[in-house]
Design a protein around this motif. Structure first.
Motif, PDB file in Angstrom:
ATOM      1  N   PHE A 116     -30.672   0.739  22.631  1.00 48.53           N
ATOM      2  CA  PHE A 116     -32.128  -0.131  21.253  1.00 48.53           C
ATOM      3  C   PHE A 116     -30.469  -1.926  21.236  1.00 48.53           C
ATOM      4  N   ALA A 117     -31.998  -2.809  21.756  1.00 46.47           N
ATOM      5  CA  ALA A 117     -30.942  -4.114  21.550  1.00 46.47           C
ATOM      6  C   ALA A 117     -31.292  -4.813  21.084  1.00 46.47           C
ATOM      7  N   VAL A 118     -30.783  -5.104  19.483  1.00 38.95           N
ATOM      8  CA  VAL A 118     -31.347  -6.011  18.319  1.00 38.95           C
ATOM      9  C   VAL A 118     -31.232  -7.444  18.944  1.00 38.95           C
ATOM     10  N   MET A 119     -31.384  -8.520  19.312  1.00 37.16           N
ATOM     11  CA  MET A 119     -31.050  -9.742  19.725  1.00 37.16           C
ATOM     12  C   MET A 119     -31.540 -10.520  19.152  1.00 37.16           C
ATOM     13  N   PRO A 120     -30.537 -11.906  19.131  1.00 38.98           N
ATOM     14  CA  PRO A 120     -30.915 -13.214  18.631  1.00 38.98           C
ATOM     15  C   PRO A 120     -31.498 -14.095  18.705  1.00 38.98           C
ATOM     16  N   TRP A 121     -31.662 -14.906  18.383  1.00 36.28           N
ATOM     17  CA  TRP A 121     -32.970 -16.850  19.465  1.00 36.28           C
ATOM     18  C   TRP A 121     -31.369 -17.768  19.521  1.00 36.28           C
ATOM     19  N   ASN A 122     -30.403 -17.278  19.105  1.00 36.00           N
ATOM     20  CA  ASN A 122     -29.681 -18.832  19.513  1.00 36.00           C
ATOM     21  C   ASN A 122     -29.590 -18.559  20.858  1.00 36.00           C
ATOM     22  N   PHE A 123     -29.109 -17.875  21.644  1.00 35.10           N
ATOM     23  CA  PHE A 123     -29.167 -17.831  23.109  1.00 35.10           C
ATOM     24  C   PHE A 123     -29.962 -17.002  23.582  1.00 35.10           C
ATOM     25  N   PRO A 124     -30.768 -16.857  23.951  1.00 37.22           N
ATOM     26  CA  PRO A 124     -31.681 -16.076  23.596  1.00 37.22           C
ATOM     27  C   PRO A 124     -31.952 -15.660  25.148  1.00 37.22           C
ATOM     28  N   PHE A 125     -31.774 -16.175  25.905  1.00 41.60           N
ATOM     29  CA  PHE A 125     -31.621 -15.426  27.425  1.00 41.60           C
ATOM     30  C   PHE A 125     -30.492 -14.388  27.350  1.00 41.60           C
ATOM     31  N   TRP A 126     -29.304 -15.179  26.985  1.00 43.01           N
ATOM     32  CA  TRP A 126     -28.348 -14.811  27.725  1.00 43.01           C
ATOM     33  C   TRP A 126     -26.450 -13.567  26.666  1.00 43.01           C
ATOM     34  N   GLN A 127     -27.717 -13.722  24.864  1.00 37.13           N
ATOM     35  CA  GLN A 127     -27.595 -12.244  24.699  1.00 37.13           C
ATOM     36  C   GLN A 127     -28.474 -11.353  25.099  1.00 37.13           C
ATOM     37  N   VAL A 128     -28.888 -10.988  25.759  1.00 41.75           N
ATOM     38  CA  VAL A 128     -30.224 -10.195  25.728  1.00 41.75           C
ATOM     39  C   VAL A 128     -28.932  -9.571  27.470  1.00 41.75           C
ATOM     40  N   PHE A 129     -28.979 -10.856  28.223  1.00 41.75           N
ATOM     41  CA  PHE A 129     -28.643 -10.253  29.463  1.00 41.75           C
ATOM     42  C   PHE A 129     -27.136  -9.771  29.695  1.00 41.75           C
ATOM     43  N   ARG A 130     -26.793 -10.594  28.494  1.00 44.94           N
ATOM     44  CA  ARG A 130     -24.783  -9.711  28.048  1.00 44.94           C
ATOM     45  C   ARG A 130     -24.657  -8.341  28.069  1.00 44.94           C
ATOM     46  N   TYR A 131     -26.117  -7.804  27.958  1.00 42.15           N
ATOM     47  CA  TYR A 131     -25.517  -6.462  26.926  1.00 42.15           C
ATOM     48  C   TYR A 131     -27.144  -5.898  28.507  1.00 42.15           C
ATOM     49  N   ALA A 132     -28.129  -6.007  28.873  1.00 39.33           N
ATOM     50  CA  ALA A 132     -28.918  -5.438  29.870  1.00 39.33           C
ATOM     51  C   ALA A 132     -28.076  -5.417  31.126  1.00 39.33           C
ATOM     52  N   ALA A 133     -27.609  -6.451  31.588  1.00 39.67           N
ATOM     53  CA  ALA A 133     -26.809  -5.942  32.942  1.00 39.67           C
ATOM     54  C   ALA A 133     -26.347  -5.094  33.314  1.00 39.67           C
ATOM     55  N   PRO A 134     -25.491  -4.803  32.756  1.00 40.87           N
ATOM     56  CA  PRO A 134     -23.781  -3.715  32.211  1.00 40.87           C
ATOM     57  C   PRO A 134     -24.893  -2.215  32.282  1.00 40.87           C
ATOM     58  N   THR A 135     -25.603  -2.392  31.267  1.00 43.08           N
ATOM     59  CA  THR A 135     -26.097  -1.287  30.832  1.00 43.08           C
ATOM     60  C   THR A 135     -27.386  -0.448  30.957  1.00 43.08           C
ATOM     61  N   LEU A 136     -28.048  -1.276  32.472  1.00 41.00           N
ATOM     62  CA  LEU A 136     -28.905  -0.921  32.653  1.00 41.00           C
ATOM     63  C   LEU A 136     -27.935  -0.334  34.286  1.00 41.00           C
ATOM     64  N   THR A 137     -27.067  -0.893  34.793  1.00 41.66           N
ATOM     65  CA  THR A 137     -26.578  -0.901  35.900  1.00 41.66           C
ATOM     66  C   THR A 137     -25.903   0.539  35.692  1.00 41.66           C
ATOM     67  N   ALA A 138     -25.454   0.463  34.661  1.00 44.21           N
ATOM     68  CA  ALA A 138     -24.774   1.960  34.330  1.00 44.21           C
ATOM     69  C   ALA A 138     -25.724   2.974  34.692  1.00 44.21           C
ATOM     70  N   GLY A 139     -26.708   2.538  34.401  1.00 44.18           N
ATOM     71  CA  GLY A 139     -28.282   4.043  34.672  1.00 44.18           C
ATOM     72  C   GLY A 139     -28.817   4.590  33.276  1.00 44.18           C
ATOM     73  N   ASN A 140     -28.893   3.863  32.309  1.00 42.09           N
ATOM     74  CA  ASN A 140     -29.310   3.539  31.020  1.00 42.09           C
ATOM     75  C   ASN A 140     -31.044   2.784  30.590  1.00 42.09           C
ATOM     76  N   THR A 141     -31.831   2.610  30.091  1.00 46.87           N
ATOM     77  CA  THR A 141     -32.402   2.414  30.033  1.00 46.87           C
ATOM     78  C   THR A 141     -32.635   1.268  29.048  1.00 46.87           C
ATOM     79  N   LYS A 149     -37.536 -24.168  29.806  1.00 42.61           N
ATOM     80  CA  LYS A 149     -38.777 -25.155  29.041  1.00 42.61           C
ATOM     81  C   LYS A 149     -38.791 -24.469  27.707  1.00 42.61           C
ATOM     82  N   MET A 150     -38.796 -22.753  27.827  1.00 43.82           N
ATOM     83  CA  MET A 150     -39.283 -21.670  26.933  1.00 43.82           C
ATOM     84  C   MET A 150     -37.833 -21.602  26.282  1.00 43.82           C
ATOM     85  N   ILE A 151     -36.802 -21.785  26.052  1.00 43.04           N
ATOM     86  CA  ILE A 151     -35.901 -21.758  25.523  1.00 43.04           C
ATOM     87  C   ILE A 151     -35.992 -22.913  24.515  1.00 43.04           C
ATOM     88  N   THR A 152     -36.226 -23.793  24.840  1.00 42.28           N
ATOM     89  CA  THR A 152     -35.796 -25.381  24.739  1.00 42.28           C
ATOM     90  C   THR A 152     -37.304 -25.264  23.160  1.00 42.28           C
TER      91      THR A 152
END
Length: 452
Positions: free
Chosen positions: A125-150, A67-70
């Motif tokens: 540090f991630a600078v992300m766009p509005w067009n896929f506001p969840f997906w663009q973030v998670f495709r960076y965050a999932a591997p990056t945090l799991t590797a041990g980064n913040t 709902k928030m995305i829409t």
């Protein structure tokens, strides 16, 4: 500074967000650096468990997030739900595969033992766009945090509601405080963030202009950058293709997310023998799409995310018409809404051919033969992906080396998949996201060499 999130469909305010003060920003950056020192020591198995939990949080709250995305950027609600579930998928993928990806790589040398280990590097540090506001973030965050980064997120200002919810996903999943932080800041704070000693790398998905600016700053501070920028993908149809199936694929490839995607098919390059048939059938299929309130279940086409985006698209349409393109369908805009539009007889030199068109505009281009089609495909400063439609798939494979883009899809639209590396060439950027490549972008591949 106040940021307002406005619903592009009805102009109503969705939310208001106050920018961080300089002091608050520095405090968040320092906390990210401190959190890294403890987070990197958390066993990989526990980091994977938390990531799996984040995927479940996404599924459990699918409707709230969709709902928030829409509301914030106008994506049809069914597509917003799909986006949330794709984010859960990427969480599952890295939770299951990170131990293999990050395992030590033993190499036989004259040492008693030599191998490569994979250590985290710090805050990314991630600078992300509005067009896929969840997906663009998670495709960076999932591997990056799991590797041990913040992680530190600077999202597009019109989707700060989504950004807050994303930070909440990690907290609900049980991640320690400050491992992932959302930053409510203006883009003029970018250098202040990148230069912080705890920030070791930056990843950006966005425009060519934004990417160039961020890469310059990162380079000046000798910090790694990954860029996923614009695209002008070619969708090539050979004479032997199943035209009905090609049209079905093409509609999704162009009109998904109202055409607001870097990897959307934008230039339809048709071998002349099937040009008229394809254009006719594509036009009829576009006429069946339903435009309206994106919160309604049966809507395919919502508004563009902002009025200026609709205005820019309309200028590109008119520029192309003035240079000889044929208006097959559509062509009008009203505030944030732009009609699905088809232009025929598009050639190089027209905006619809040369530029990235971010919206529901399909440019139909006639090629003399297969070789000419690939020549036209390569006439672009971008290099994200190419689709080829044909029944002769083995022959199509032989043409893969003719394509300089980062992806080559046969009988399917170009799309991102957690299991496959994703990224572009030329003005579309550099670096790769997803698959093993994505988790390797922000680790220190450290050589360890031991002799007794």
């Amino acid at each position: 500074m106040e940021f307002k999130s406005i619903n592009p469909y009805n102009g109503e305010q969705v939310g208001s967000y106050t920018a961080l003060t300089e002091e608050a920003l520095v405090e968040k950056l320092n906390k990210s650096q401190s959190a890294f020192e403890s987070w990197r020591k958390v066993p990989l198995a526990e980091r994977c468990r938390l990531l799996k939990k984040a995927g479940q949080v996404l599924r459990d709250n699918e409707e709230e997030y969709a709902k928030m995305i829409t509301l914030e950027m106008g994506k049809p609600i069914s597509e917003s739900r799909s986006e949330v579930n794709k984010c859960a998928w990427v969480c599952d993928y890295y939770a299951e595969n990170a131990p293999t990806f990050l395992a030590d790589e033993y190499i036989s040398t004259d040492a008693d033992k030599s191998f490569v280990r994979h250590d985290p590097i710090g805050s990314v540090f991630a600078v992300m766009p509005w067009n896929f506001p969840f997906w663009q973030v998670f495709r960076y965050a999932a591997p990056t945090l799991t590797a041990g980064n913040t992680g530190l997120l600077k999202h597009a200002a019109n989707v700060f509601g989504c950004a807050e919810q994303i930070e909440g996903v990690f907290l609900k999943a049980g991640y320690p405080s400050y491992v992932f932080q959302n930053l409510i800041v203006h883009h003029d704070q970018t250098e202040r963030i990148i230069e912080h000693k705890g920030v070791k790398a930056v990843t950006l998905t966005g425009s060519e202009k934004a990417g160039s600016a961020v890469a310059e700053i990162a380079g000046r501070h000798i910090k790694k950058s990954v860029l996923e920028l614009g695209g002008n993908n070619a969708f090539i149809v050979w004479e032997d293709a199943d035209i009905d199936q090609a049209v079905k694929t093409a509609i999704t490839a162009r009109m998904l997310n109202c055409g607001q995607s870097c990897i959307a098919a934008k230039r339809f390059i048709l071998v002349e023998g099937i040009y008229e048939e394809f254009v006719t059938k594509f036009t009829e299929a576009v006429k069946l799409l339903k435009s309206g309130d994106p919160s309604n279940e049966d809507i395919n086409i919502g508004p563009l995310a902002r009025p200026d985006l609709a205005d820019q698209l309309n200028k590109q349409v008119n520029d192309s018409l003035n240079k000889g393109a044929k208006l097959v369908l559509g062509g009008h805009r009203n505030d944030c809404y732009h009609e699905p539009t088809i232009l025929g007889d598009v050639v190089p030199g027209m905006a619809a051919f040369d530029q990235e068109t971010f919206g529901p505009l399909a440019a139909m281009i006639k090629a003399k033969d297969i070789n000419h089609a690939f020549e036209l495909s390569e006439k672009s400063k971008y290099g994200l992906g190419v689709t080829v439609c044909t029944k002769n798939t083995e022959e199509a494979l032989k043409y893969a080396d003719r394509v300089s883009d980062g992806a080559y899809f046969i009988n399917e639209l170009v799309k991102s998949d957690p299991r496959l590396p994703f990224g572009g060439t030329k003005k579309s950027g550099y670096g790769r996201e997803l698959a093993k490549d994505g988790i390797m972008e922000f680790v220190n591949r450290k050589t360890v060499y031991m002799k007794s």
